[in-house]
Design a protein around this motif. Structure first.
Motif, PDB file in Angstrom:
ATOM      1  N   GLY A   1       3.666  10.241  -8.395  1.00 56.00           N
ATOM      2  CA  GLY A   1       2.761  10.656  -7.335  1.00 56.00           C
ATOM      3  C   GLY A   1       2.643  12.154  -7.205  1.00 56.00           C
ATOM      4  N   ASN A   2       3.731  12.879  -7.466  1.00 61.83           N
ATOM      5  CA  ASN A   2       3.699  14.337  -7.388  1.00 61.83           C
ATOM      6  C   ASN A   2       2.912  14.952  -8.534  1.00 61.83           C
ATOM      7  OD1 ASN A   2       5.142  15.398  -5.065  1.00 61.83           O
ATOM      8  ND2 ASN A   2       6.936  14.349  -5.882  1.00 61.83           N
ATOM      9  N   SER A   3       3.172  14.484  -9.757  1.00 59.51           N
ATOM     10  CA  SER A   3       2.478  15.022 -10.925  1.00 59.51           C
ATOM     11  C   SER A   3       2.677  14.080 -12.110  1.00 59.51           C
ATOM     12  CB  SER A   3       3.000  16.416 -11.281  1.00 59.51           C
ATOM     13  OG  SER A   3       2.458  16.855 -12.519  1.00 59.51           O
ATOM     14  N   GLU A   4       1.595  13.424 -12.527  1.00 58.84           N
ATOM     15  CA  GLU A   4       1.682  12.521 -13.676  1.00 58.84           C
ATOM     16  C   GLU A   4       2.137  13.266 -14.923  1.00 58.84           C
ATOM     17  OE1 GLU A   4      -1.520   9.920 -14.619  1.00 58.84           O
ATOM     18  OE2 GLU A   4      -2.023   9.560 -12.512  1.00 58.84           O
ATOM     19  N   ALA A   5       1.566  14.453 -15.124  1.00 56.49           N
ATOM     20  CA  ALA A   5       1.882  15.216 -16.337  1.00 56.49           C
ATOM     21  C   ALA A   5       3.368  15.567 -16.397  1.00 56.49           C
ATOM     22  CB  ALA A   5       1.033  16.475 -16.390  1.00 56.49           C
ATOM     23  N   LYS A   6       3.904  16.064 -15.291  1.00 58.05           N
ATOM     24  CA  LYS A   6       5.323  16.432 -15.262  1.00 58.05           C
ATOM     25  C   LYS A   6       6.206  15.194 -15.391  1.00 58.05           C
ATOM     26  CE  LYS A   6       4.732  20.655 -12.519  1.00 58.05           C
ATOM     27  NZ  LYS A   6       5.039  21.341 -11.237  1.00 58.05           N
TER      28      LYS A   6
ATOM     29  N   MET B   1       0.827  -1.212   0.000  1.00 54.96           N
ATOM     30  CA  MET B   1       0.000   0.000   0.000  1.00 54.96           C
ATOM     31  C   MET B   1       0.859   1.259   0.000  1.00 54.96           C
ATOM     32  SD  MET B   1      -3.193   0.955  -0.102  1.00 54.96           S
ATOM     33  CE  MET B   1      -4.168  -0.415   0.538  1.00 54.96           C
ATOM     34  N   THR B   2       2.039   1.184   0.583  1.00 55.12           N
ATOM     35  CA  THR B   2       2.945   2.341   0.583  1.00 55.12           C
ATOM     36  C   THR B   2       3.298   2.734  -0.851  1.00 55.12           C
ATOM     37  OG1 THR B   2       3.888   1.660   2.700  1.00 55.12           O
ATOM     38  CG2 THR B   2       5.166   3.234   1.402  1.00 55.12           C
ATOM     39  N   LEU B   3       3.591   1.760  -1.686  1.00 54.59           N
ATOM     40  CA  LEU B   3       3.896   2.048  -3.098  1.00 54.59           C
ATOM     41  C   LEU B   3       2.674   2.564  -3.825  1.00 54.59           C
ATOM     42  CD1 LEU B   3       6.124  -1.035  -4.029  1.00 54.59           C
ATOM     43  CD2 LEU B   3       6.866   1.308  -3.591  1.00 54.59           C
ATOM     44  N   VAL B   4       1.514   1.968  -3.562  1.00 52.79           N
ATOM     45  CA  VAL B   4       0.287   2.385  -4.253  1.00 52.79           C
ATOM     46  C   VAL B   4      -0.069   3.827  -3.895  1.00 52.79           C
ATOM     47  CG1 VAL B   4      -2.199   1.981  -4.420  1.00 52.79           C
ATOM     48  CG2 VAL B   4      -0.622   0.055  -4.523  1.00 52.79           C
ATOM     49  N   LEU B   5      -0.007   4.164  -2.605  1.00 54.66           N
ATOM     50  CA  LEU B   5      -0.273   5.554  -2.214  1.00 54.66           C
ATOM     51  C   LEU B   5       0.841   6.469  -2.710  1.00 54.66           C
ATOM     52  CD1 LEU B   5      -1.641   5.279   1.447  1.00 54.66           C
ATOM     53  CD2 LEU B   5      -2.914   5.736  -0.629  1.00 54.66           C
ATOM     54  N   GLY B   6       2.058   5.943  -2.789  1.00 58.41           N
ATOM     55  CA  GLY B   6       3.176   6.753  -3.273  1.00 58.41           C
ATOM     56  C   GLY B   6       2.986   7.243  -4.690  1.00 58.41           C
ATOM     57  N   ILE B   7       2.341   6.439  -5.540  1.00 59.87           N
ATOM     58  CA  ILE B   7       2.087   6.859  -6.925  1.00 59.87           C
ATOM     59  C   ILE B   7       0.830   7.710  -7.037  1.00 59.87           C
ATOM     60  CG2 ILE B   7       3.263   4.870  -7.955  1.00 59.87           C
ATOM     61  CD1 ILE B   7       0.400   3.729  -8.484  1.00 59.87           C
ATOM     62  N   GLY B   8       0.169   7.948  -5.907  1.00 60.07           N
ATOM     63  CA  GLY B   8      -1.063   8.733  -5.937  1.00 60.07           C
ATOM     64  C   GLY B   8      -2.297   7.886  -6.133  1.00 60.07           C
TER      65      GLY B   8
ATOM     66  N   ALA C   1       7.861   6.510 -17.932  1.00 62.61           N
ATOM     67  CA  ALA C   1       6.733   5.688 -18.378  1.00 62.61           C
ATOM     68  C   ALA C   1       5.786   5.502 -17.190  1.00 62.61           C
ATOM     69  CB  ALA C   1       7.221   4.351 -18.903  1.00 62.61           C
ATOM     70  N   VAL C   2       4.915   6.476 -16.982  1.00 64.60           N
ATOM     71  CA  VAL C   2       4.085   6.521 -15.782  1.00 64.60           C
ATOM     72  C   VAL C   2       3.211   5.282 -15.652  1.00 64.60           C
ATOM     73  CG1 VAL C   2       2.225   7.773 -14.620  1.00 64.60           C
ATOM     74  CG2 VAL C   2       4.099   9.027 -15.662  1.00 64.60           C
TER      75      VAL C   2
ATOM     76  N   GLY D   1       0.059  11.146  -2.713  1.00 66.34           N
ATOM     77  CA  GLY D   1       1.188  10.632  -3.468  1.00 66.34           C
ATOM     78  C   GLY D   1       2.401  11.542  -3.368  1.00 66.34           C
ATOM     79  N   GLY D   2       3.536  11.031  -3.839  1.00 66.67           N
ATOM     80  CA  GLY D   2       4.752  11.831  -3.885  1.00 66.67           C
ATOM     81  C   GLY D   2       5.567  11.839  -2.611  1.00 66.67           C
ATOM     82  N   ARG D   3       5.102  11.158  -1.555  1.00 72.22           N
ATOM     83  CA  ARG D   3       5.866  11.071  -0.306  1.00 72.22           C
ATOM     84  C   ARG D   3       5.556   9.735   0.361  1.00 72.22           C
ATOM     85  NH1 ARG D   3       3.535  14.791   2.876  1.00 72.22           N
ATOM     86  NH2 ARG D   3       2.694  13.405   4.463  1.00 72.22           N
ATOM     87  N   MET D   4       6.602   8.978   0.693  1.00 76.05           N
ATOM     88  CA  MET D   4       6.363   7.679   1.330  1.00 76.05           C
ATOM     89  C   MET D   4       7.498   7.337   2.275  1.00 76.05           C
ATOM     90  SD  MET D   4       6.879   5.223  -2.004  1.00 76.05           S
ATOM     91  CE  MET D   4       8.369   5.286  -3.004  1.00 76.05           C
TER      92      MET D   4
END
Length: 338
Positions: free
Chosen positions: A199-204, A63-70, A211-212, A266-269
């Motif tokens: 997790g921080n920004s898919e677009a960026k 779950m840490t990885l899943v939440l990490g990607i947002g 490869a998001v 996302g973006g912090r784990m």
């Protein structure tokens, strides 16, 4: 600056403020329950607490990885249940401990692949997709069990993973190894940076050449593998599968991970924070039972802890509630999609 202040700053840099706060909370909880119950600090009870952490340690790791990607996955408890059925059926067929034990991660990984396909390829918001899958997987558990418990399973796995080594559960080294493998992957390979970037920004992240979708796929598949390994430990400990298996595990895993410092956006784990979060939840649950609080109140305590952490982060500016609403694709007040 004094030597003690410099040491404290170095410790904060090496471990993290949230992790140190959780360590202090763990010490405080142990101290309180040691006073309230004479049975809490007994060796048998402490081993029981650690044994009860095994499944949640692993599901929290994924779950840490899943939440990490947002993302988020509310179906993890039922995924563990499905994998546990696969393990149990192989044990019934006298396949042996090794084959049955490997069946758990294999089944969990395949289900994680299905979850990833629905969320990532289907472009369905993770909370919606995994809620739907929760219903599908729950029905699959009922059909696989035929409306009855899977019980009285052979002791093959129990003899291996249910034993104790130097007074500690034999499964604990496997859990530690799983955490170390994921830690190495996110710390010393590009994968960790890719997870945080997505997790921080898919677009960026896409503009940076990441490869998001592959990263998101990997996170959900690893989560499935963790659920499957947790299923192997579950069978080794309990030797049965109930139709309600894994009912509160998703809430507990999400709570432990967020309490541990991983951002719901996302973006912090934090893997260490997740481990501390799991320990804190299980110690609280065990301690409350020992002082006479019914187990019915355990989900209440977990939910209140989660709300307290999110409320604190919102109050201190670490969590933007408007951003959270957009992240979860919740409807705005006007009824339009945010």
């Amino acid at each position: 600056m004094t030597g003690s202040e410099e040491m404290m700053r170095s410790l904060l840099r090496a471990i993290g403020e949230r992790e140190l706060l959780l360590a202090a909370a763990l010490v405080a909880a142990v101290a309180v329950f040691s006073v309230l119950s004479p049975y809490f600090m007994t060796a048998s009870n402490l081993v029981t607490v650690l044994r009860n952490c095994n499944e949640l340690f692993l599901i929290g790791l994924g779950m840490t990885l899943v939440l990490g990607i947002g993302g988020v996955d509310v179906s993890v408890g039922v995924v563990m249940g499905l994998a546990a059925i696969a393990v149990g059926r192989l044990l019934q067929a006298d396949a042996g401990a090794l084959a049955a034990g490997l069946a758990g991660p294999l089944a969990g990984g395949l289900i994680g692949l299905l979850t990833a396909s629905v969320v990532v390829l289907g472009r369905i918001p993770a909370i919606v997709a995994t809620l739907g899958l929760f219903g599908v997987y729950r029905a699959a558990v009922f059909l696989a069990l035929g409306g009855a418990w899977l019980s009285g399973l052979p002791t093959d796995l129990t003899q291996v993973l249910g034993a104790s080594v130097f007074g500690l559960p034999a499964a604990l080294p496997v859990v530690v190894l799983a955490y170390l493998l994921v830690f190495v992957a996110i710390r010393y390979t590009p994968f960790g940076l890719y997870v945080l970037a997505a997790g921080n920004s898919e677009a960026k992240a896409r503009l940076s050449g990441i490869a998001v979708r592959k990263v998101q796929f990997a996170a959900y598949v690893v989560s499935g593998l963790c659920c499957g390994l947790a299923a192997t430990f579950y069978i080794a400990t309990y030797r049965n599968v109930a139709m309600t298996v894994g009912g509160t595990l998703a809430l507990e895993a999400i709570a432990a991970v967020i309490i541990g410092g991983t951002s719901i956006l996302g973006g912090r784990m934090s893997l260490l924070g997740t481990a501390f979060g799991v320990l804190l939840l299980r110690i609280l649950q065990n301690g409350l039972l020992l002082v006479g609080v019914p187990s019915l109140w355990q989900p209440v305590v977990t939910g209140l802890l989660l709300l307290a952490v999110l409320g604190t982060e919102a109050a201190t500016g670490r969590l933007n509630l408007a951003a959270a609403s957009r992240h979860l694709r919740l409807p705005s007040r006007s009824g339009a999609a945010a």
